[in-house]
Write an enzyme that holds these catalytic residues in place. Structure first.
Site, PDB file in Angstrom:
ATOM      1  N   LYS A   1       0.820  -1.213   0.000  1.00 51.24           N
ATOM      2  CA  LYS A   1       0.000   0.000   0.000  1.00 51.24           C
ATOM      3  C   LYS A   1       0.855   1.265   0.000  1.00 51.24           C
ATOM      4  O   LYS A   1       0.634   2.188  -0.800  1.00 51.24           O
ATOM      5  CB  LYS A   1      -0.933  -0.011   1.210  1.00 51.24           C
TER       6      LYS A   1
ATOM      7  N   GLY B   1      -1.958  16.699  -2.615  1.00 43.85           N
ATOM      8  CA  GLY B   1      -2.691  16.801  -1.348  1.00 43.85           C
ATOM      9  C   GLY B   1      -3.432  15.533  -1.016  1.00 43.85           C
ATOM     10  O   GLY B   1      -3.238  14.487  -1.625  1.00 43.85           O
TER      11      GLY B   1
ATOM     12  N   CYS C   1      -3.496  10.669   1.614  1.00 48.73           N
ATOM     13  CA  CYS C   1      -2.751   9.476   1.202  1.00 48.73           C
ATOM     14  C   CYS C   1      -1.306   9.799   0.836  1.00 48.73           C
ATOM     15  O   CYS C   1      -0.401   9.661   1.642  1.00 48.73           O
ATOM     16  CB  CYS C   1      -3.459   8.794   0.030  1.00 48.73           C
TER      17      CYS C   1
END
Length: 452
Positions: free
Chosen positions: A236, A287, A290
């Site tokens: 991830k 932005g 994440c």
């Protein structure tokens, strides 16, 4: 809710098919902790599958709206109707007390936010609270799945020991696995149902097996099992690191546009026709909750320096200042000092159509303009004035006669209809290559392209 006898999945002597049937018939109670923009769609898809889901959120107003059949999450196609249907049929209910859900659930899915502290270290406060609540109700055979994005090593080094301590169970009595949330705002249901392969990895083989069984049913796409939970956690954050570094390359190329005197965006797009090249496009900055966060999740866990990723973060963080510098430069060419200028900033959210301002590049851009003495009006048609970090002004209320400059940070659809011919001559800095042809009468500078 299903009233038949409940069963559990981890370490239980039953075959895969029996467990699959139990899961899809509602005999495996599921609790989803965190009902935000990603958590509520996830709970809904679980409820579609099992008919037996308790959603947990500590915000009682969120819980009340869900139980009334109303989705508190906006901008997600299909979610409103799905929540109304699931709550009406009893497949989904919400509670604001995590321990209540934990006491009956056999599968616990955690999707609470992981933020950063002021000094940019991962803040696991929300995760810790959820895990402690789960531990208080954990039973032998339960499976805990973390979908919150976390630093690599969190499931094995933090979640599992905490559950052991709070529950009093031995480590072989319950499972812990990680399944990265691979979902974007505005398409959450589609993504969760299987737009991309699912990835699962457990702290032991049995945890991985149970996670795969569950997501094989939840998703209509492939399920990829990896070696362990830490690998799954790394998948991830590596996805985010790749995008951060790639965007930084594009943004750095955009910053040398004036030296080369070429259209950098054109060069990037043509370069990408070669199959081994895939450069992203430059913009006003990076932005959201994440990409700007994930590098720090890795920095915090490794001793080896990561100068490439560190530099990428610095480059992307520098883009708001780059836009300001171009605005100051162009205004000066028109004999207007920044401290005497009136400027409108278009877009405060980090993405068009998404009412989220976390780490938005517009925030430091506005702050810098204010610090330099400019009179700044901020326009964002999708934000609630009560929660915006700056006072918002409706576009029609911006003083047209006094306006000297405009900066497009977020290309909301609503801005596409602006009639730029109605404005006197402006300096326009286009951070998203999105200003229409009607802006041609103005002094327009497009990031990566130069003067329009």
């Amino acid at each position: 809710m299903i009233s038949e006898e409940y069963i559990r999945l981890y370490g239980i002597d039953s075959d895969q098919e029996e467990q699959r049937i139990a899961l899809t018939s509602g005999r495996v109670p599921v609790a989803v902790y965190g009902l935000g923009k990603m958590g509520l769609p996830l709970a809904a898809v679980y409820a579609e599958l099992t008919g037996n889901v308790t959603g947990v959120d500590i915000d009682s107003s969120v819980v009340d709206r869900i139980n009334a059949g109303v989705s508190p999450v906006t901008g997600e196609p299909g979610l409103d109707d799905l929540i109304a249907s699931l709550t009406a049929e009893g497949s989904l209910e919400a509670v604001d007390t995590p321990t209540v859900a934990a006491a009956t659930a056999a599968v616990h899915v955690v999707i609470v936010p992981t933020t950063l502290t002021r000094d940019k270290h991962p803040d696991l406060t929300a995760l810790e609270a959820a895990v402690e609540s789960i531990g208080a109700g954990l039973s032998p055979g339960d499976q805990v799945i973390i979908e919150s994005t976390v630093p690599p090593g969190t499931c094995g080094g933090f979640v599992k020991p905490l559950l052991e301590r709070v529950s009093g169970l031995s480590p072989d009595q319950f499972g812990v696995a990680f399944c990265p949330e691979r979902t974007s705002s505005g398409r959450a249901l589609e993504d969760i149902r299987g737009a991309y392969p699912k990835v699962v990895g457990g702290v032991d083989d049995e945890s991985t097996r149970v996670a795969r069984l569950i997501y094989d049913e939840l998703s209509n796409n492939d399920v990829i099992t990896v070696s362990d939970a830490t690998t799954a956690e790394s998948v991830k954050v590596f996805e985010g690191l790749y995008r951060d570094v790639n965007i930084a390359l594009a943004n750095e190329l955009a910053q040398i546009r004036d030296d080369l005197e070429i259209d950098v965006v054109e060069a990037i797009m043509v370069a990408n026709t070669q199959p081994f090249c895939d450069i992203h496009l430059p913009g006003a900055g990076v932005g959201g909750h994440c990409i700007p966060y994930y590098p720090y999740f890795v920095f915090d866990r490794v001793k080896t320096s990561m100068p490439l990723c560190q530099t990428a973060r610095e480059t992307n963080d520098s883009m708001p200042q780059f836009l300001v510098s171009k605005l100051v430069e162009r205004l000066a060419a028109h004999e207007t000092a920044i401290e005497d200028a009136t400027v409108v900033v278009l877009g405060l959210t980090y993405r068009p159509g998404v009412a989220e301002v976390r780490a938005s590049p517009a925030i430091p851009l506005v702050e810098t303009l204010q610090h330099l003495g400019a009179r700044v009006f901020v326009v964002d048609p999708i934000l609630d004035k009560a929660t915006a970090p700056f006072p918002l002004t409706a576009l029609e209320e911006v003083p047209v006669d006094d306006l000297d400059g405009a900066v497009l940070v977020t290309n909301h659809d609503e801005f596409a209809t602006i009639d730029w011919t109605s404005y006197d001559s402006l300096v326009c800095i286009d951070g998203r290559d999105a200003l229409p042809d009607s802006s041609a009468k103005h002094d327009v500078y497009v990031v990566g392209r130069g003067s329009k």
